[in-house]
Scaffold this motif. Sequence first.
Motif, PDB file in Angstrom:
ATOM      1  N   GLU A   1       0.821  -1.204   0.000  1.00 39.51           N
ATOM      2  CA  GLU A   1       0.000   0.000   0.000  1.00 39.51           C
ATOM      3  C   GLU A   1       0.860   1.262   0.000  1.00 39.51           C
ATOM      4  O   GLU A   1       2.027   1.237   0.400  1.00 39.51           O
ATOM      5  N   GLU A   2       0.265   2.347  -0.453  1.00 42.93           N
ATOM      6  CA  GLU A   2       0.963   3.629  -0.451  1.00 42.93           C
ATOM      7  C   GLU A   2       1.234   4.098   0.978  1.00 42.93           C
ATOM      8  O   GLU A   2       0.368   3.990   1.841  1.00 42.93           O
ATOM      9  N   LYS A   3       2.443   4.588   1.191  1.00 42.43           N
ATOM     10  CA  LYS A   3       2.766   5.187   2.485  1.00 42.43           C
ATOM     11  C   LYS A   3       3.623   6.415   2.236  1.00 42.43           C
ATOM     12  O   LYS A   3       4.577   6.377   1.458  1.00 42.43           O
ATOM     13  N   ALA A   4       3.271   7.497   2.910  1.00 46.93           N
ATOM     14  CA  ALA A   4       3.983   8.753   2.705  1.00 46.93           C
ATOM     15  C   ALA A   4       5.315   8.773   3.447  1.00 46.93           C
ATOM     16  O   ALA A   4       5.415   8.305   4.583  1.00 46.93           O
ATOM     17  N   ILE A   5       6.333   9.295   2.780  1.00 46.21           N
ATOM     18  CA  ILE A   5       7.608   9.618   3.424  1.00 46.21           C
ATOM     19  C   ILE A   5       7.847  11.099   3.184  1.00 46.21           C
ATOM     20  O   ILE A   5       7.345  11.667   2.207  1.00 46.21           O
ATOM     21  N   SER A   6       8.579  11.726   4.074  1.00 42.11           N
ATOM     22  CA  SER A   6       8.753  13.170   3.924  1.00 42.11           C
ATOM     23  C   SER A   6      10.056  13.648   4.542  1.00 42.11           C
ATOM     24  O   SER A   6      10.678  12.958   5.354  1.00 42.11           O
ATOM     25  N   LEU A   7      10.440  14.838   4.123  1.00 43.96           N
ATOM     26  CA  LEU A   7      11.570  15.521   4.738  1.00 43.96           C
ATOM     27  C   LEU A   7      11.072  16.228   5.993  1.00 43.96           C
ATOM     28  O   LEU A   7       9.941  16.718   6.026  1.00 43.96           O
ATOM     29  N   LYS A   8      11.902  16.302   6.997  1.00 47.10           N
ATOM     30  CA  LYS A   8      11.540  17.044   8.199  1.00 47.10           C
ATOM     31  C   LYS A   8      11.867  18.513   7.961  1.00 47.10           C
ATOM     32  O   LYS A   8      13.003  18.859   7.634  1.00 47.10           O
ATOM     33  N   MET A   9      10.859  19.359   8.119  1.00 47.44           N
ATOM     34  CA  MET A   9      11.011  20.761   7.761  1.00 47.44           C
ATOM     35  C   MET A   9      11.240  21.642   8.994  1.00 47.44           C
ATOM     36  O   MET A   9      10.964  21.250  10.125  1.00 47.44           O
ATOM     37  N   SER A  10      11.726  22.847   8.739  1.00 47.09           N
ATOM     38  CA  SER A  10      11.980  23.809   9.809  1.00 47.09           C
ATOM     39  C   SER A  10      11.300  25.134   9.492  1.00 47.09           C
ATOM     40  O   SER A  10      11.606  25.771   8.485  1.00 47.09           O
ATOM     41  N   LYS A  11      10.325  25.513  10.317  1.00 48.65           N
ATOM     42  CA  LYS A  11       9.648  26.801  10.208  1.00 48.65           C
ATOM     43  C   LYS A  11       9.090  27.050   8.809  1.00 48.65           C
ATOM     44  O   LYS A  11       9.382  28.051   8.162  1.00 48.65           O
ATOM     45  N   VAL A  12       8.264  26.106   8.342  1.00 52.26           N
ATOM     46  CA  VAL A  12       7.674  26.269   7.007  1.00 52.26           C
ATOM     47  C   VAL A  12       6.581  27.329   7.042  1.00 52.26           C
ATOM     48  O   VAL A  12       5.937  27.556   8.067  1.00 52.26           O
ATOM     49  N   SER A  13       6.388  27.977   5.911  1.00 48.68           N
ATOM     50  CA  SER A  13       5.362  29.005   5.797  1.00 48.68           C
ATOM     51  C   SER A  13       5.001  29.191   4.335  1.00 48.68           C
ATOM     52  O   SER A  13       5.885  29.205   3.467  1.00 48.68           O
ATOM     53  N   GLN A  14       3.715  29.316   4.054  1.00 54.99           N
ATOM     54  CA  GLN A  14       3.276  29.557   2.687  1.00 54.99           C
ATOM     55  C   GLN A  14       3.552  30.988   2.260  1.00 54.99           C
ATOM     56  O   GLN A  14       3.332  31.346   1.103  1.00 54.99           O
ATOM     57  N   ASN A  15       4.017  31.797   3.185  1.00 56.54           N
ATOM     58  CA  ASN A  15       4.400  33.172   2.856  1.00 56.54           C
ATOM     59  C   ASN A  15       5.860  33.263   2.428  1.00 56.54           C
ATOM     60  O   ASN A  15       6.344  34.339   2.092  1.00 56.54           O
ATOM     61  N   LYS A  16       6.541  32.124   2.490  1.00 51.07           N
ATOM     62  CA  LYS A  16       7.933  32.077   2.065  1.00 51.07           C
ATOM     63  C   LYS A  16       8.050  31.375   0.723  1.00 51.07           C
ATOM     64  O   LYS A  16       7.240  30.510   0.386  1.00 51.07           O
ATOM     65  N   ARG A  17       9.070  31.749  -0.016  1.00 51.59           N
ATOM     66  CA  ARG A  17       9.345  31.047  -1.259  1.00 51.59           C
ATOM     67  C   ARG A  17      10.087  29.745  -0.944  1.00 51.59           C
ATOM     68  O   ARG A  17      10.668  29.596   0.125  1.00 51.59           O
ATOM     69  N   ILE A  18      10.052  28.838  -1.890  1.00 48.52           N
ATOM     70  CA  ILE A  18      10.692  27.541  -1.679  1.00 48.52           C
ATOM     71  C   ILE A  18      12.157  27.708  -1.315  1.00 48.52           C
ATOM     72  O   ILE A  18      12.679  27.020  -0.432  1.00 48.52           O
ATOM     73  N   ASN A  19      12.822  28.642  -1.976  1.00 53.85           N
ATOM     74  CA  ASN A  19      14.260  28.825  -1.723  1.00 53.85           C
ATOM     75  C   ASN A  19      14.553  29.639  -0.468  1.00 53.85           C
ATOM     76  O   ASN A  19      15.705  29.954  -0.188  1.00 53.85           O
ATOM     77  N   GLU A  20      13.507  29.949   0.304  1.00 56.66           N
ATOM     78  CA  GLU A  20      13.683  30.649   1.575  1.00 56.66           C
ATOM     79  C   GLU A  20      13.425  29.730   2.770  1.00 56.66           C
ATOM     80  O   GLU A  20      13.508  30.160   3.925  1.00 56.66           O
TER      81      GLU A  20
END
Length: 244
Positions: free
Chosen positions: A50-69
Motif C-alpha cells: 500500500e501507499e505510504k507517505a515519506i517526507s523531509l523534516k522541515m523547519s519553520k515552514v510558511s506559505q508566505n515564504k518562497r521555496i528557496n527561503e
Amino acid sequence: MKVGIMQPYFFPYIGYWQLIKAVDTYVIYDDVNYKKKGWINKNNILVNGEEKAISLKMSKVSQNKRINEIEIDNDLIYNKKLLKTIKETYCKAPYFKEVYILMEKVINQEELNLAKYLTNSIIEVCTYLDLHTHILLSSDLKKSENLKGQDKLIEICNMLSADQYVNAYGGLSLYSPLDFESKGVKLEIIKTNDISYQQKEVKKFVPNLSIIDVMMFNSPKEINSMLDDFTIIKDFYPLLHIGS
C-alpha cells in the motif's frame, strides 16, 4: 529549444522525469511560494502493498515564504529512520543495492536550503538515469517581479530563447496556447501513458509512486524506456472551451 519549468519535489513520480528528459533545458521553479499541503517535501512509496507517505523534516515552514527561503531540519535520527523505512521496504528489490546508495547520499546531504537540497536530489537521480538535460534554478534568472502565472513562464522561455514550452498535464486547464504563441513560444502538454512494472508481493500494481519505487524495481535502461512512454498534446486549445 524546448524548455520545461516545474517546482522541485522530493523524489517525484515518473511523469516529472519524463518532462525533464523531454526538454533541452529544465528550470527548477524555486522562487515561488511554498505550499504546505503540496508534494514539495513528501512522496509515496510502497509499504506492505500500500501507499505510504515519506517526507523531509522541515523547519519553520510558511506559505508566505518562497521555496528557496525555507530550510529543512537535518535531524540525523529522523533521517536514519527514513532510510530504515526505505531499506525495510525495498531490501528484496532487484536494484536495491545501487539505489539505496543513492538514497543515503541524498538524504544524508548536509544542505539545509530546501530548494538546493531538492535540486541536488534531482541531479543525483538524473545522473543515475543518465539524463543530460541542462538544469538551472529560476532564482538565478533576473526576471520581472511584476509578472504572474503564465506570463512568468513565458518570460523565462523568452529569456532562454526557447521556441517550445513543455508542461505537465496539469497545465492543460491553466495555460493558453494562444498567449504563448503570441510571444513566439509553442505550448505543448506532456501526458504520461499507462505505465506499469513488476512490484514484488503486490497483487495489483500501484501507480504514480515516487521514482524511488520505479528505480528499485527497474534498471536505468528500463526506466529510460518508460520515460519515453508519453503523449504530447499540441492542439488542445478547443478542449478548454467545451461547454462554454
